[in-house]
Design an enzyme around this catalytic site. Structure first.
Site, PDB file in Angstrom:
ATOM      1  N   GLY A   3       0.788  -1.228   0.000  1.00  0.00           N
ATOM      2  CA  GLY A   3       0.000   0.000   0.000  1.00  0.00           C
ATOM      3  C   GLY A   3       0.821   1.279   0.000  1.00  0.00           C
ATOM      4  O   GLY A   3       0.313   2.335  -0.376  1.00  0.00           O
ATOM      5  N   ASP A 183       1.832  -3.620   8.515  1.00  0.00           N
ATOM      6  CA  ASP A 183       3.240  -3.219   8.463  1.00  0.00           C
ATOM      7  C   ASP A 183       3.549  -2.634   7.095  1.00  0.00           C
ATOM      8  O   ASP A 183       2.691  -2.584   6.207  1.00  0.00           O
ATOM      9  CB  ASP A 183       4.179  -4.361   8.902  1.00  0.00           C
ATOM     10  CG  ASP A 183       4.529  -5.371   7.809  1.00  0.00           C
ATOM     11  OD1 ASP A 183       4.359  -5.078   6.613  1.00  0.00           O
ATOM     12  OD2 ASP A 183       4.991  -6.477   8.166  1.00  0.00           O
ATOM     13  N   VAL A 185       5.013  -3.348   4.382  1.00  0.00           N
ATOM     14  CA  VAL A 185       4.972  -4.018   3.076  1.00  0.00           C
ATOM     15  C   VAL A 185       3.672  -4.790   2.837  1.00  0.00           C
ATOM     16  O   VAL A 185       3.596  -5.627   1.948  1.00  0.00           O
ATOM     17  CB  VAL A 185       6.190  -4.953   2.872  1.00  0.00           C
ATOM     18  CG1 VAL A 185       7.462  -4.137   2.790  1.00  0.00           C
ATOM     19  CG2 VAL A 185       6.295  -5.984   3.984  1.00  0.00           C
ATOM     20  N   LYS A 186       2.648  -4.511   3.612  1.00  0.00           N
ATOM     21  CA  LYS A 186       1.393  -5.225   3.418  1.00  0.00           C
ATOM     22  C   LYS A 186       0.455  -4.475   2.454  1.00  0.00           C
ATOM     23  O   LYS A 186       0.721  -3.336   2.087  1.00  0.00           O
ATOM     24  CB  LYS A 186       0.708  -5.419   4.779  1.00  0.00           C
ATOM     25  CG  LYS A 186       1.508  -6.311   5.733  1.00  0.00           C
ATOM     26  CD  LYS A 186       1.750  -7.707   5.166  1.00  0.00           C
ATOM     27  CE  LYS A 186       2.041  -8.764   6.209  1.00  0.00           C
ATOM     28  NZ  LYS A 186       3.424  -8.774   6.717  1.00  0.00           N
ATOM     29  N   THR A 187      -0.646  -5.151   2.091  1.00  0.00           N
ATOM     30  CA  THR A 187      -1.572  -4.603   1.088  1.00  0.00           C
ATOM     31  C   THR A 187      -2.072  -3.214   1.478  1.00  0.00           C
ATOM     32  O   THR A 187      -2.159  -2.322   0.639  1.00  0.00           O
ATOM     33  CB  THR A 187      -2.769  -5.553   0.882  1.00  0.00           C
ATOM     34  OG1 THR A 187      -2.262  -6.805   0.431  1.00  0.00           O
ATOM     35  CG2 THR A 187      -3.740  -5.017  -0.160  1.00  0.00           C
TER      36      THR A 187
END
Ligand SMILES: *Cc1c(COP(=O)(O)O)cnc(C)c1O
Length: 399
Positions: A3, A183, A185-187
């Site tokens: 995201g 976190d 690096v999540k979607t």
């Protein structure tokens, strides 16, 4: 995914609200906060989007797993079943509350194998914790039946699959408790953050109190609140929640982009002889954050993965050799290397890992490549990548 690729004005505006009032904490300071309750608002938004009665924000996805387990009353000596293929957070959270992680094979879904799960159940088993890896889900129907039969809790780790669904229900909402990570690096991301969802009021209250030192959150004088049981600090800050609030409103847009890009790649690889896609359980819809597929054998998978990186297809993962996501590199767990003492019970159960047969997991993970689906790729770029991937695979499989 991730995201952060698409930060924009909404994120800035939400954060500015918090900075303008100066109240960075989610609880208290009622008179000074200009009515900004970003964490509370985000919890409402999560409840709505995830069709869940309750949501508790916490400081990370690992914290969400820990709080979920603790809230359900799991503790020292209890066994929790988890997959061989996951992130280290699975066993970290189990061990954080003194419970014992029991590693179990995955199957062609790249998630917990229900048959292997049932074999691993002992008198001490309290919960099954499937992990919806790389955007797709475990066979939740089968796992739920096992939980019902053996009176176990089903705790979903939906950290990598937010926005996906199963049987018409958002992932995370099917089990007794579900966990998300925000976190970096999540979607969707809030920098750091996580959430627990549940329809169970008692677990929710426990999560609410436990994640804030046991505060009962009655009234508006924090110092005067009582502490019905021991807790810890897993709070999220208002700044993080503000970013998350902007991002959750964009979740469905992000998923639509992922789906478009995923389908471009999938269509290109469909029909390539020797390539089979990961199995998605019936009734499941992925969140399209990865496309995962199997090659005929380990050697070919490694060769193709290497050729991908050498040719600029850099966002593809070969998990079999990965330090963080597959049991083969979890020496610190297998050898029980801990800064402090672990209980004898935990140590002896961890020793069993060495003797276990995970060849079933190996047979899938060693042949798998998972390609991350980025939000920033245009249709054009994605098509080029997809064609390149197809050519590389065809070339190597023809040799
Ligand atoms: C990212 C992740 C977590 C942990 O989330 P953090 O917010 O980084 O602590 C847990 N489980 C899975 C499957 C993850 O991918």
């Amino acid at each position: 995914m991730p995201g952060f690729e698409l930060f924009g004005e909404e994120e800035k505006k939400q954060v500015q609200d918090v900075l303008d009032s100066g109240i960075l904490m989610r609880y208290g300071f009622d008179g000074m906060r200009n009515n900004h309750w970003k964490a509370k608002e985000l919890e409402k938004a999560i409840q709505n989007r995830m069709q869940s009665k309750h949501a508790q924000l916490v400081s990370s996805g690992t914290a969400a797993l820990t709080v979920a387990l603790a809230s359900a009353g799991i503790g020292v000596g209890d066994e929790v079943i988890m997959p061989t293929f996951t992130f280290v957070a699975s066993f970290e959270s189990i061990m954080a509350i003194g419970a014992i992680p029991v590693l179990v094979n995955i199957d062609d879904t790249l998630t917990l194998c229900p048959i292997s799960v049932e074999k691993a159940i002992t008198k001490k088993t309290k919960a099954i914790m499937p992990v919806h890896m790389c955007g797709s889900m475990a066979n939740l129907n089968a796992l739920k039946s096992i939980c019902t039969k053996h009176n176990l809790l089903l705790i979903e780790d939906a950290c990598q699959a937010i926005g996906g669904s199963y049987d018409g229900k958002p992932l995370g909402s099917y089990g007794d408790l579900g966990c998300f990570s925000f976190d970096f690096v999540k979607t969707i991301t809030s920098g750091e953050g996580g959430a627990v969802i549940t329809n169970n009021e008692k677990y929710y209250k426990n999560a609410d109190h436990y994640s804030d030192h046991g505060h009962d959150h009655f009234g508006n004088d924090r110092g005067a609140e009582s502490h019905p049981f021991l807790g810890y600090n897993y709070r999220i800050s208002e700044l993080h929640a503000a970013v998350g609030l902007a991002q959750i409103n964009r979740l469905d847009d992000f998923i639509a982009i992922q789906k478009r890009n995923y389908n471009i790649l999938k269509n290109a690889l469909q029909g390539v002889e020797g390539v089979i896609f990961r199995t998605v359980p019936e009734g499941g819809e992925e969140n399209y954050s990865f496309l995962s597929f199997y090659l005929p054998n380990e050697k070919l998978a490694q060769k193709i993965h290497k050729a991908f990186s050498e040719n600029g297809l850099d966002a593809c993962f070969y998990w079999f050799n990965n330090n963080w996501h597959y049991y083969r590199k979890w020496q610190h767990l297998i050898n029980a290397t801990s800064l402090g003492n672990l209980s004898d019970e935990t140590k002896s159960k961890l020793q069993e890992i060495k003797q276990k047969d995970f060849s079933q997991s190996d047979s899938w993970v060693s042949r798998n490549i998972s390609c991350l689906i980025k939000l920033g790729w245009t249709e054009n770029e994605m098509t080029k990548r997809a064609n390149k991937a197809k050519k590389i695979i065809e070339h190597i499989l023809a040799q």
